[in-house]
Design a protein around this motif. Structure first.
Motif, short mmCIF file in Angstrom:
data_model
loop_
_atom_site.label_atom_id
_atom_site.label_comp_id
_atom_site.label_asym_id
_atom_site.label_seq_id
_atom_site.Cartn_x
_atom_site.Cartn_y
_atom_site.Cartn_z
N ARG A 348 -19.46 -3.30 -27.81
CA ARG A 348 -18.68 -2.25 -27.18
C ARG A 348 -19.53 -1.03 -26.84
NH1 ARG A 348 -16.27 2.13 -29.80
NH2 ARG A 348 -16.53 1.30 -31.90
N VAL A 349 -19.18 -0.35 -25.76
CA VAL A 349 -19.82 0.90 -25.30
C VAL A 349 -21.32 0.69 -25.08
CG1 VAL A 349 -20.02 3.38 -25.64
CG2 VAL A 349 -18.11 2.17 -26.68
N ASN A 350 -21.63 -0.12 -24.09
CA ASN A 350 -22.98 -0.28 -23.59
C ASN A 350 -22.91 -0.30 -22.07
OD1 ASN A 350 -25.21 -0.69 -25.71
ND2 ASN A 350 -23.55 -1.93 -26.56
N ASN A 351 -23.94 -0.76 -21.43
CA ASN A 351 -23.94 -0.86 -19.96
C ASN A 351 -24.21 -2.30 -19.54
OD1 ASN A 351 -23.60 2.01 -19.30
ND2 ASN A 351 -25.63 2.25 -20.24
N THR A 368 -14.40 -14.81 -35.03
CA THR A 368 -13.11 -14.21 -35.37
C THR A 368 -12.87 -12.89 -34.65
OG1 THR A 368 -14.02 -13.07 -37.31
CG2 THR A 368 -13.11 -15.28 -37.65
N THR A 369 -13.95 -12.13 -34.38
CA THR A 369 -13.82 -10.81 -33.76
C THR A 369 -14.76 -10.70 -32.58
OG1 THR A 369 -13.27 -9.80 -35.89
CG2 THR A 369 -13.98 -8.33 -34.14
N LEU A 370 -14.21 -10.36 -31.41
CA LEU A 370 -15.01 -10.17 -30.20
C LEU A 370 -14.65 -8.82 -29.59
CD1 LEU A 370 -16.93 -11.23 -27.97
CD2 LEU A 370 -14.90 -12.17 -26.84
N ASP A 371 -15.62 -7.93 -29.49
CA ASP A 371 -15.39 -6.62 -28.89
C ASP A 371 -16.46 -6.36 -27.84
OD1 ASP A 371 -14.77 -4.04 -28.22
OD2 ASP A 371 -14.49 -3.35 -30.27
N LEU A 372 -16.07 -6.46 -26.58
CA LEU A 372 -16.97 -6.20 -25.45
C LEU A 372 -16.47 -5.03 -24.62
CD1 LEU A 372 -17.60 -9.90 -24.28
CD2 LEU A 372 -18.92 -8.53 -25.90
N GLY A 373 -15.66 -4.16 -25.23
CA GLY A 373 -15.05 -3.06 -24.51
C GLY A 373 -16.05 -2.07 -23.96
N ARG A 395 -11.23 -7.54 -27.85
CA ARG A 395 -11.15 -6.33 -27.02
C ARG A 395 -12.09 -6.51 -25.83
NH1 ARG A 395 -10.28 -1.17 -29.49
NH2 ARG A 395 -11.93 -1.64 -30.97
N LEU A 396 -11.50 -6.51 -24.64
CA LEU A 396 -12.25 -6.57 -23.38
C LEU A 396 -11.93 -5.35 -22.53
CD1 LEU A 396 -11.73 -10.35 -22.50
CD2 LEU A 396 -13.60 -9.30 -23.78
N LEU A 412 -4.59 -19.62 -29.17
CA LEU A 412 -5.22 -18.77 -30.20
C LEU A 412 -4.15 -18.38 -31.21
CD1 LEU A 412 -7.46 -16.53 -27.88
CD2 LEU A 412 -8.05 -18.68 -29.01
N GLU A 413 -3.84 -19.28 -32.10
CA GLU A 413 -2.72 -19.09 -33.01
C GLU A 413 -2.96 -17.98 -34.03
OE1 GLU A 413 -1.90 -22.83 -34.79
OE2 GLU A 413 -1.23 -23.78 -32.91
N SER A 414 -4.22 -17.61 -34.27
CA SER A 414 -4.52 -16.56 -35.24
C SER A 414 -4.68 -15.18 -34.60
CB SER A 414 -5.80 -16.90 -36.01
OG SER A 414 -5.67 -18.12 -36.71
N LEU A 415 -4.54 -15.11 -33.29
CA LEU A 415 -4.79 -13.85 -32.58
C LEU A 415 -3.80 -12.78 -33.03
CD1 LEU A 415 -6.61 -12.62 -30.39
CD2 LEU A 415 -4.81 -13.16 -28.72
N ALA A 416 -4.35 -11.68 -33.55
CA ALA A 416 -3.53 -10.56 -34.02
C ALA A 416 -3.75 -9.30 -33.21
CB ALA A 416 -3.81 -10.28 -35.50
N PHE A 417 -4.94 -9.15 -32.63
CA PHE A 417 -5.30 -7.93 -31.91
C PHE A 417 -5.78 -8.30 -30.52
CE2 PHE A 417 -8.04 -4.64 -30.39
CZ PHE A 417 -7.68 -3.45 -31.00
N LEU A 418 -5.17 -7.71 -29.48
CA LEU A 418 -5.61 -7.94 -28.11
C LEU A 418 -5.57 -6.63 -27.35
CD1 LEU A 418 -6.45 -9.83 -25.79
CD2 LEU A 418 -4.01 -10.15 -25.29
N SER A 419 -6.73 -6.22 -26.83
CA SER A 419 -6.81 -5.03 -26.00
C SER A 419 -7.57 -5.37 -24.73
CB SER A 419 -7.51 -3.89 -26.74
OG SER A 419 -7.73 -2.79 -25.85
N ILE A 420 -6.89 -5.28 -23.59
CA ILE A 420 -7.53 -5.48 -22.29
C ILE A 420 -7.24 -4.28 -21.39
CG2 ILE A 420 -7.60 -7.99 -22.38
CD1 ILE A 420 -5.05 -8.04 -20.72
N SER A 421 -7.04 -3.12 -21.99
CA SER A 421 -6.70 -1.93 -21.21
C SER A 421 -7.83 -1.52 -20.28
CB SER A 421 -6.37 -0.77 -22.17
OG SER A 421 -7.51 -0.40 -22.91
N ASN A 422 -7.44 -0.74 -19.25
CA ASN A 422 -8.41 -0.17 -18.31
C ASN A 422 -9.23 -1.24 -17.60
OD1 ASN A 422 -9.64 1.83 -16.90
ND2 ASN A 422 -10.94 2.56 -18.57
N ASN A 423 -8.52 -2.23 -17.05
CA ASN A 423 -9.10 -3.22 -16.17
C ASN A 423 -8.26 -3.27 -14.90
OD1 ASN A 423 -11.46 -4.82 -17.42
ND2 ASN A 423 -10.04 -4.65 -19.14
N ASN A 424 -8.26 -4.38 -14.22
CA ASN A 424 -7.49 -4.51 -12.97
C ASN A 424 -6.58 -5.73 -13.03
OD1 ASN A 424 -8.80 -2.26 -11.51
ND2 ASN A 424 -10.63 -3.56 -11.61
#
Length: 750
Positions: A348-351, A368-373, A395-396, A412-424
């Motif tokens: 998260r938070v790179n270019n 288990t955790t993927l954050d590329l925001g 988080r994407l 994804l039966e274990s998915l508890a957190f999903l953030s895809i805000s600020n996309n199109n």
């Protein structure tokens, strides 16, 4: 600053991962084994303990207190005392172990008379003051020293040149300062005895030659080195590469600068490299591929640049890769898919750039955790993620993704957190119809997508088979049209709702008070009309202590970022730390503020600014004793500011500017700290500048300013949206590099 450290020892200990041989179960077994040893072995002894040791322990007991008191009596054999172990030959004390015994006081200087002691453990107590100057030079047989989690202060004495038996030194979570003397461990390292050295969570400023670069040996026994949470400056200490047996190296949360030294990449046994929250610069050298045993690599919150090494996937044992909040560029390396043991990936938070949908995530079955925001990824939501069945958090947000949510996501039966805000993304209603099939979703952040679509109002979305686990729901900044959907009333576990920065019409729904766990409501920057519903004054979590105490205090899978009106994000790792709040600003609400609002005793933030409320400010607001922010600005309120508000001792932000208030502004309490700008635009208000000066008349606002404040609400919303999209709103992902120190915001709850 040190007081803050002293009150958060446990919290910081949890933030730094422990090694397998330092876990709580292992510690418990060690303590139990030691306990049995302490209890059974002395029963075979026939002679009393040595008189010198006896007196030294009595001196220690005289300087501390505990509850219940230690059963150390001068009339009994000290080898039979609690926590004491003697050798069989001459009854000399070889072990004193009293961890977590509630000891408070200072360490007696006579403890240095225990010259045969090999193990000294006084951890997890409340001991104060400095260490005896000759502690290490006197206790030449000392092998294990654990004084962690106390309140010890001062500098470490350099007189330890003859201390060669040390194997474990743990001084973590105290208030030691100054430099770490080179002689403190050089002799032990050179003798090949020291394996563990932990001085984390103190205030050490520098190394003073900590690493023995001139001892002529690269066969040192040091395997665990923790220097994190100090005030260390300069570069990573030279000579670290000579610690050839090092398995864990931590130096995060300091002020280290410079690049990653090449000698680090010579540590072939290294399992964990943890250097987060420093000021490290430069690229990640390809030499990192030499660390073939590496399991944890965390260098987040630095200023690293350049691409992620293309062959980083050769680190086949890698489990956690945490490189977020840097200046990394380029695409995701294709080889990363070869790190099949990867569990947490946070960039998260790179270019970073590239078509994310073309990357093959499917080999990462343990992920288990993927954050590329907050990067610059393009493409659609990567379908290969749907085969990563262990995923609990994705988080994407803050990229340039397009398209729609695919029905395959329900795999994804274990998915508890999903953030895809600020996309199109498009098709909000379709997305929610699909996502309600993810039965374990607790946090769903879709803000700043689906522009100008109608607000999803499919009543089936609230069925018993949909969103019943949801605790956080954010759809802010989508410019939705329509009204607040009634199906939300069925989400009985909902705790935080963000529908801000939309074009929602109608009234504020009173049925929000029927949600038993709701404590955070953001309906700001919409087109809502009508009054403040009395029902809202009966929200259970904001009115009843029993309901407030039941707020879920577990950690969220990934932190959420909330920025209602500030220039920097606030990060929350627990929902219970989120400030209980009602945001209704920038709407067209009218009528009086109901006196029933005084029932919201557990609210921290109340923002009713930029509306058309009239009448007086209810005196009952003074009942809101937990209130931290009160904003009533830009309304049509009249009368006086209730003097009782000065008794709101936690109130740190207050504004009534641009109303029609009159009379004297209260003085005393928090009101003496509020700036004059908090009251301007009220021509009838008298503002005491100081106790000795006369009342200051607030100037009449220029007509053009007042006209701007009364402009059409639609125009206000559109301007606010531009601000929101640029800086980030609500539960959006408005990251900035101010996020570098990743604050963990703790909030007071009663």
């Amino acid at each position: 600053m040190k007081n803050n450290k002293a009150t958060s020892f446990k919290e910081k200990k949890e933030e730094v991962p422990t090694t397998p041989w330092q876990g709580p179960k292992t510690q418990l077994l060690l303590f139990l084994g030691q306990w049995l040893f302490l209890v059974l072995l002395p029963s075979f002894a026939s002679a009393a303990c040595d008189q010198v040791d006896h007196e030294a322990l009595l001196s220690l007991a005289s300087k501390v207190s505990s509850s219940p008191p230690l059963n150390w009596s001068s009339s009994t054999d000290c080898c039979l005392w609690e926590g004491i172990l003697c050798n069989q030959d001459d009854q000399r004390v070889i072990c004193a172990s009293l961890p977590g015994r509630g000891l408070s006081g200072v360490i007696s200087p006579y403890i240095t008379n225990l010259t045969y002691i090999t193990h000294l453990n006084l951890s997890w107590n409340s001991l104060l003051g400095p260490l005896p100057d000759d502690l290490f030079s006197s206790l030449r047989h000392l092998q294990v020293l654990d004084l962690s989690f106390n309140h010890l202060v001062g500098q470490l004495s350099p007189s330890s040149s003859q201390t060669t038996a040390l194997q474990t030194v743990d001084l973590s979570s105290n208030s030691f300062n100054g430099s770490i003397p080179s002689s403190f461990i050089v002799s032990a390292v050179s003798a090949g005895s020291l394996t563990t050295f932990n001085v984390s969570n103190n205030s050490f400023c520098c190394f003073s030659g900590l690493i023995p670069i001139n001892n002529g040996s690269n066969h040192t026994s040091l395997s665990f080195l923790d220097l994190s949470y100090n005030q260390l400056t300069d570069t990573i200490p030279p000579g670290i590469g000579l610690c050839s047996k090092l398995q864990v190296f931590r130096a995060g949360f300091n002020s280290l600068s410079g690049s990653l030294p090449d000698e680090i990449f010579n540590l072939a046994d290294l399992r964990q490299l943890s250097l987060p929250v420093n000021s490290l610069t430069g690229p990640i050298n390809d030499g990192i591929m030499n660390l073939t045993n590496l399991q944890i690599l965390e260098i987040f919150s630095n200023q690293l640049s350049g691409p992620i090494p293309s062959q980083i996937g050769s680190l086949s044992r890698l489990e956690n890769l945490l490189l977020h909040i840097n200046n990394l560029t380029g695409p995701l390396p294709v080889s990363l898919a070869n790190s099949t043991k990867l569990s947490a990936l946070n960039l998260r938070v790179n270019n970073l750039t590239g078509d994310l949908s073309s990357f093959n995530f499917s080999p990462l079955q343990r992920l288990t955790t993927l954050d590329l925001g907050k990067n610059n990824f393009t493409g659609e939501f990567p379908k290969s993620l749907y085969s990563c069945k262990s995923l609990t958090a994705i988080r994407l947000a803050g990229n340039q993704l397009t398209g729609q949510i695919s029905p395959e996501i329900v795999a994804l039966e274990s998915l508890a957190f999903l953030s895809i805000s600020n996309n199109n993304m498009t098709n909000a209603t379709g997305a929610l119809r699909i996502l309600k099939g993810c039965k374990n979703l607790t946090t769903l952040i879709l803000s700043k997508n689906f522009l100008f679509e109608p607000v999803p109002d499919d009543k089936s979305l609230g069925d018993l088979d949909g969103f019943q686990s949801l605790r956080v729901f954010a759809l802010g900044g989508c410019q939705f049209t329509g009204q607040v959907p009634t199906w939300l009333a069925k989400l009985k576990n909902l705790q935080a709702l963000d529908l801000s920065f939309n074009l929602i019409t109608g009234s504020v729904p009173g049925w929000l008070a029927s949600l038993p766990n709701l404590f955070y409501i953001d309906l700001s920057n919409n087109l809502l009309q009508g009054g403040f519903p009395n029902e809202l004054c009966r929200i259970p979590v904001l009115t009843l202590k029993e309901a407030s105490d039941k707020v879920d205090r577990t950690y969220i899978e990934l932190p959420v970022f909330v920025k209602p009106n500030s220039a920097t994000d606030q990060q929350y790792n627990q929902l219970s730390n989120l400030p209980p709040a009602i945001y209704l600003s920038n709407n067209s609400l009218n009528g009086s503020i109901p006196i029933e609002i005084g029932q919201l005793k557990f609210i921290h933030v109340l923002d009713l600014s930029h509306n058309n409320f009239s009448g007086s400010i209810p005196d009952q607001i003074s009942n809101l004793t937990n209130l931290e922010k009160l904003d009533l600005s830009y309304n049509q309120l009249s009368g006086q500011i209730p003097a009782s508000l000065k008794d709101l001792h936690f109130l740190s932000s207050f504004s009534v500017e641009y109303n029609d208030l009159q009379g004297l502004v209260p003085s005393g309490g928090q009101f003496d700290a509020f700036p004059i700008s908090s009251f301007e635009g009220n021509p009838g208000l008298c503002i005491p500048l100081t106790p000795k000066r006369s009342c200051h008349q607030s100037p009449q606002s220029p007509p053009q300013v007042l006209e701007v404040t009364r402009r059409s609400k639609t125009q206000t919303i559109l301007i606010a949206l531009v601000f929101g999209i640029f800086f980030g709103i609500g539960f959006g992902i408005g990251f900035s590099m101010d996020d570098k120190k990743i604050p963990i915001i703790g909030r007071r709850r009663k």
